[in-house]
Design an enzyme around this catalytic site. Structure first.
Site, mmCIF file in Angstrom:
data_model
loop_
_atom_site.group_PDB
_atom_site.id
_atom_site.type_symbol
_atom_site.label_atom_id
_atom_site.label_comp_id
_atom_site.label_asym_id
_atom_site.label_seq_id
_atom_site.Cartn_x
_atom_site.Cartn_y
_atom_site.Cartn_z
ATOM 1 N N LYS A 1 0.806 -1.227 0.000
ATOM 2 C CA LYS A 1 0.000 0.000 0.000
ATOM 3 C C LYS A 1 0.841 1.281 0.000
ATOM 4 O O LYS A 1 0.438 2.299 -0.546
ATOM 5 C CB LYS A 1 -0.945 0.020 1.195
ATOM 6 C CG LYS A 1 -2.133 -0.914 1.000
ATOM 7 C CD LYS A 1 -3.255 -0.587 1.957
ATOM 8 C CE LYS A 1 -4.483 -1.421 1.658
ATOM 9 N NZ LYS A 1 -4.293 -2.845 1.998
ATOM 10 N N GLU B 1 -9.693 7.561 3.983
ATOM 11 C CA GLU B 1 -10.588 6.724 4.778
ATOM 12 C C GLU B 1 -9.943 5.362 4.883
ATOM 13 O O GLU B 1 -9.123 4.982 4.043
ATOM 14 C CB GLU B 1 -11.972 6.643 4.147
ATOM 15 C CG GLU B 1 -12.216 5.474 3.212
ATOM 16 C CD GLU B 1 -11.523 5.583 1.878
ATOM 17 O OE1 GLU B 1 -11.191 6.713 1.468
ATOM 18 O OE2 GLU B 1 -11.301 4.534 1.255
ATOM 19 N N SER C 1 1.440 -9.875 -1.141
ATOM 20 C CA SER C 1 1.126 -8.450 -0.943
ATOM 21 C C SER C 1 1.510 -7.899 0.428
ATOM 22 O O SER C 1 1.792 -6.716 0.561
ATOM 23 C CB SER C 1 -0.358 -8.196 -1.206
ATOM 24 O OG SER C 1 -1.167 -9.026 -0.391
HETATM 25 C C1 LIG Z 1 -5.150 -3.856 1.631
HETATM 26 C C2 LIG Z 1 -4.485 -5.125 1.315
HETATM 27 C C3 LIG Z 1 -4.903 -5.942 0.222
HETATM 28 C C4 LIG Z 1 -6.103 -5.614 -0.612
HETATM 29 O O1 LIG Z 1 -6.034 -4.445 -1.340
HETATM 30 P P1 LIG Z 1 -5.804 -4.430 -2.905
HETATM 31 O O2 LIG Z 1 -6.095 -3.026 -3.289
HETATM 32 O O3 LIG Z 1 -6.771 -5.413 -3.511
HETATM 33 O O4 LIG Z 1 -4.408 -4.821 -3.161
HETATM 34 C C5 LIG Z 1 -4.187 -7.079 -0.063
HETATM 35 N N1 LIG Z 1 -3.127 -7.454 0.700
HETATM 36 C C6 LIG Z 1 -2.709 -6.723 1.747
HETATM 37 C C7 LIG Z 1 -1.555 -7.200 2.536
HETATM 38 C C8 LIG Z 1 -3.369 -5.540 2.089
HETATM 39 O O5 LIG Z 1 -2.950 -4.818 3.150
#
Ligand SMILES: *Cc1c(COP(=O)(O)O)cnc(C)c1O
Length: 393
Positions: A89, A111, A377
């Protein structure tokens, strides 16, 4: 670039800017200036320097040997979990705060649902000495205390949204209201590839550093920038958009998006948007969303807070519609098992969101020489309580 947004902000049938009249000047300012600003040389230099020295990029592309053996393919993990603040993020919030500065804004609003985007925003505001207000549903604030305190430690004001169900959509409404009332000095940082044009395109461009690095790293590792598969989880879809971006026009690369099926796609407690949703308007763009017969948004459910969203970004609605990306889903159970598997086999405890991407691996039969990249992610530190409550380890 067949799959990029058009002049009007549409990806095929999806996208656009469905906003109240009062927001038009704010969104229009962004729309007319974002591309010039982000491709200006000084911006790119500052962005990439911060990604390197502050975020810790490039993130490694790690060959997961034991996982590869188990699934019968060569599996790499793109280690977004090693980014500062623990997930992808921050790539986007760094980009947007640099943009806000160049637009002459002094204040930032955002938000947040689970608090991850709020923390990534609070982080870059501290870094740049900008005033920051994050709106968060009162219920979410109670459920996500540690992230609320993280934001406060970073100097951000967290304002509870007290209307409606006191969750994410109410926080979004409050943030919109704030922005309408403070258009000249405030930038609104949206955290995924959602919202009115140009947000989805802008966020996808900032996150595209993920696939840009993957290509270079694969070239070095295997002498070919193209994998056979890329897997990513989808909440709003920003990590998936970033991981797919530079492969979209290479149709021989199979792109797989994994949604959260919660307690099962047909259980009534799920967030499997493409399986259950229909076209509609959500958060300022036309997309696919979960809704009742008469168009009310259905409350989504997933064990992972980051995937607990009733829609997907318009780019994904389009990629689903034209069949470029294969959408699958994983239940809570499947994701938790995949998260534990990665912990045991590779010594990496993943975010439960990312575990949904890992859980999709078992739905495919790979050829021995297939090269697979899973976008990891985020890291699992924030999910420790959920792992503990799960308990099956
Ligand atoms: C917020 C988050 C997501 C989901 O958000 P996307 O916009 O779909 O990427 C996925 N993995 C992690 C670790 C997150 O913090």
């Amino acid at each position: 670039m067949k799959y990029t947004v058009n002049e009007k902000g549409y990806y095929g049938k999806f996208g656009g800017a469905y906003i109240p009249e009062m927001l038009y000047p704010n969104v229009e300012e962004l729309r007319t200036r974002y591309l010039d600003i982000i491709y200006e040389e000084g911006f790119q230099k500052e962005f990439h320097k911060l990604l390197r020295d502050y975020v810790g990029r490039p993130t490694p592309l790690y060959l997961a040997k034991r996982l590869s053996e188990k699934y019968g393919a060569t599996i790499y993990l793109k280690r977004e979990d090693l980014c500062h603040t623990g997930a992808h993020k921050v790539n986007n919030t760094i980009g947007q705060i640099l943009l806000a500065k160049r637009l002459g804004k002094q204040k930032i609003i955002a938000e947040t649902g689970a608090g991850q985007h709020g923390v990534a925003t609070a982080t870059v505001c501290a870094l740049m000495g900008m005033e920051c207000i994050v709106y968060m549903g009162k219920i979410d604030m109670e459920r996500q205390r540690p992230n609320v305190e993280r934001m406060r430690i970073l100097g951000t004001t967290v304002v509870p949204a007290l209307s409606g169900s006191m969750t994410l959509k109410d926080a979004t409404n409050e943030a919109m209201r704030h922005w309408i009332n403070n258009p000249t000095d405030t930038h609104y940082i949206i955290g995924s590839v959602v919202g009115p044009h140009p947000y989805p395109d802008m966020v996808a461009r900032f996150q595209s550093v993920i696939s840009e690095e993957m290509k270079k790293q694969l070239q070095e590792e295997i002498g070919n920038p193209y994998p056979d598969y890329v897997f990513a989880c989808v909440g709003g879809g920003s990590n998936a958009a970033g991981a797919f971006y530079h492969f979209l026009d290479d149709e021989h690369v199979t792109l797989v998006a994994s949604e959260a099926a919660g307690k099962g796609v047909d259980s009534g407690e799920s967030a499997a948007t493409t399986a259950l949703g229909k076209p509609g308007v959500l958060h300022g763009s036309k997309t696919i969303l979960m809704q009742t017969e008469d168009g009310q948004v259905v409350e989504p459910y997933s064990i992972s807070a980051g995937l607990d969203y009733p829609g997907i970004g318009p780019i994904h609605a389009h990629l689903f519609d034209v069949g470029r990306v294969k959408f699958v889903s994983a239940t809570d159970d499947e994701a938790m098992n995949a998260g534990l598997e990665l912990s045991r086999m590779e010594g990496i405890i993943p975010a439960i969101e990312s575990a949904h991407a890992l859980a999709a691996l078992s739905q495919f039969t790979f050829e021995k020489d297939d090269v697979v990249v899973v976008n990891l992610s985020g890291r699992g530190d924030k999910d420790l309580e959920t792992y503990i409550r799960w308990g099956k380890y």
